[in-house]
Design an enzyme around this catalytic site. Sequence first.
Site, PDB file in Angstrom:
ATOM      1  CG  ASP A 259     -30.247 -30.572  53.988  1.00 39.24           C
ATOM      2  OD1 ASP A 259     -30.228 -31.010  55.151  1.00 39.24           O
ATOM      3  OD2 ASP A 259     -29.231 -30.156  53.413  1.00 39.24           O
TER       4      ASP A 259
ATOM      5  CG  ASP B 286     -34.766 -32.052  44.881  1.00 38.07           C
ATOM      6  OD1 ASP B 286     -35.305 -31.506  45.874  1.00 38.07           O
ATOM      7  OD2 ASP B 286     -33.843 -31.506  44.253  1.00 38.07           O
TER       8      ASP B 286
ATOM      9  N   GLY C  96     -34.651 -29.485  40.700  1.00 39.29           N
ATOM     10  CA  GLY C  96     -34.317 -30.810  41.204  1.00 39.29           C
ATOM     11  C   GLY C  96     -35.373 -31.889  41.041  1.00 39.29           C
TER      12      GLY C  96
ATOM     13  CE  LYS D 254     -28.474 -34.288  52.195  1.00 39.88           C
ATOM     14  NZ  LYS D 254     -27.425 -33.323  51.829  1.00 39.88           N
TER      15      LYS D 254
HETATM   16  P1  IMP Z   1     -33.552 -27.431  52.423  1.00 35.54           P
HETATM   17  O1  IMP Z   1     -34.238 -26.117  52.242  1.00 35.54           O
HETATM   18  O2  IMP Z   1     -32.400 -27.361  53.372  1.00 35.54           O
HETATM   19  O3  IMP Z   1     -34.505 -28.549  52.747  1.00 35.54           O
HETATM   20  O4  IMP Z   1     -32.849 -27.752  51.028  1.00 35.54           O
HETATM   21  C1  IMP Z   1     -33.516 -28.452  50.055  1.00 35.54           C
HETATM   22  C2  IMP Z   1     -32.894 -28.236  48.686  1.00 35.54           C
HETATM   23  O5  IMP Z   1     -31.464 -28.209  48.763  1.00 35.54           O
HETATM   24  C3  IMP Z   1     -33.241 -29.407  47.803  1.00 35.54           C
HETATM   25  O6  IMP Z   1     -34.425 -29.164  47.076  1.00 35.54           O
HETATM   26  C4  IMP Z   1     -32.034 -29.520  46.916  1.00 35.54           C
HETATM   27  O7  IMP Z   1     -32.178 -28.687  45.780  1.00 35.54           O
HETATM   28  C5  IMP Z   1     -30.891 -29.007  47.759  1.00 35.54           C
HETATM   29  N1  IMP Z   1     -30.141 -30.113  48.387  1.00 35.54           N
HETATM   30  C6  IMP Z   1     -30.120 -30.467  49.698  1.00 35.54           C
HETATM   31  N2  IMP Z   1     -29.313 -31.509  49.920  1.00 35.54           N
HETATM   32  C7  IMP Z   1     -28.781 -31.830  48.715  1.00 35.54           C
HETATM   33  C8  IMP Z   1     -27.859 -32.847  48.278  1.00 35.54           C
HETATM   34  O8  IMP Z   1     -27.344 -33.687  49.038  1.00 35.54           O
HETATM   35  N3  IMP Z   1     -27.560 -32.856  46.950  1.00 35.54           N
HETATM   36  C9  IMP Z   1     -28.092 -31.967  46.062  1.00 35.54           C
HETATM   37  N4  IMP Z   1     -28.971 -31.022  46.415  1.00 35.54           N
HETATM   38  C10 IMP Z   1     -29.307 -30.944  47.738  1.00 35.54           C
HETATM   39 MG    MG Z   2     -34.334 -28.421  44.862  1.00 35.30          MG
END
Ligand code: IMP
Ligand code: MG
Length: 184
Positions: free
Chosen positions: A106, A103, A47, A134
């Site tokens: 979340d 990128d 990403g 996010k």
């Molecule tokens: P986390 O571990 O929940 O913070 O997820 C982070 C990863 O999930 C990011 O590096 C993205 O690859 C993916 N991700 C989270 N939200 C989105 C989105 O809205 N669109 C695309 N990829 C996302």
């Molecule tokens: Mg990612």
Amino acid sequence: MSGKLDQDIESILLSEQDIKDIVTRLGKELSADYADKDPLVIAVLRGAFVFTADLARAITVPASFDFMAVSSYGSHTKSSGVLRIVKDLDTDIEGRHVIIAEDILDSGLTLSRLITMLEERKPASLRVCAFAVKDVPRESWVVEPAYVGTHVPDAFIVGYGLDYAEHYRNLPYVGVLSPEVYQQ
Ligand code: IMP
Ligand code: MG
């Protein structure tokens, strides 16, 4: 997966100009904070490849770059479970000032596991530069990014490196994906 790249985009969240402004500002902040530190910027694949390529050119002090790919097991809409290194760094980070370019943050779970792993390699410092954060309800930060490009609403967004099923990464802007795409 045919036709126009932007046919499944519901709305544009960040235009190319918005993105340019964000990256320029981050580049200035990093250049000021890391002058004389020769930082190592780590792009988390896949990403962050687009963001990191732009950020690299917005950083005006000496820096080097490396790439890492990780994947978390489990469902692809929510982070879960164990982190697996798909591609490790080629650089020894001991004693280096490391900046992880992400990128989007979340839940932050992926990144927090990655940080734990990298801390064991004894970098001089380790900080996160996230293009987007996010806006989801958080009781506390799993990872608090030192540098934040922008905040985005809790919707599924694509473009500028962000994918849905490995597509849309090459959109030059960030848009909200029509829910029909993943509900069908
Ligand atoms: P986390 O571990 O929940 O913070 O997820 C982070 C990863 O999930 C990011 O590096 C993205 O690859 C993916 N991700 C989270 N939200 C989105 C989105 O809205 N669109 C695309 N990829 C996302
Ligand atoms: Mg990612």
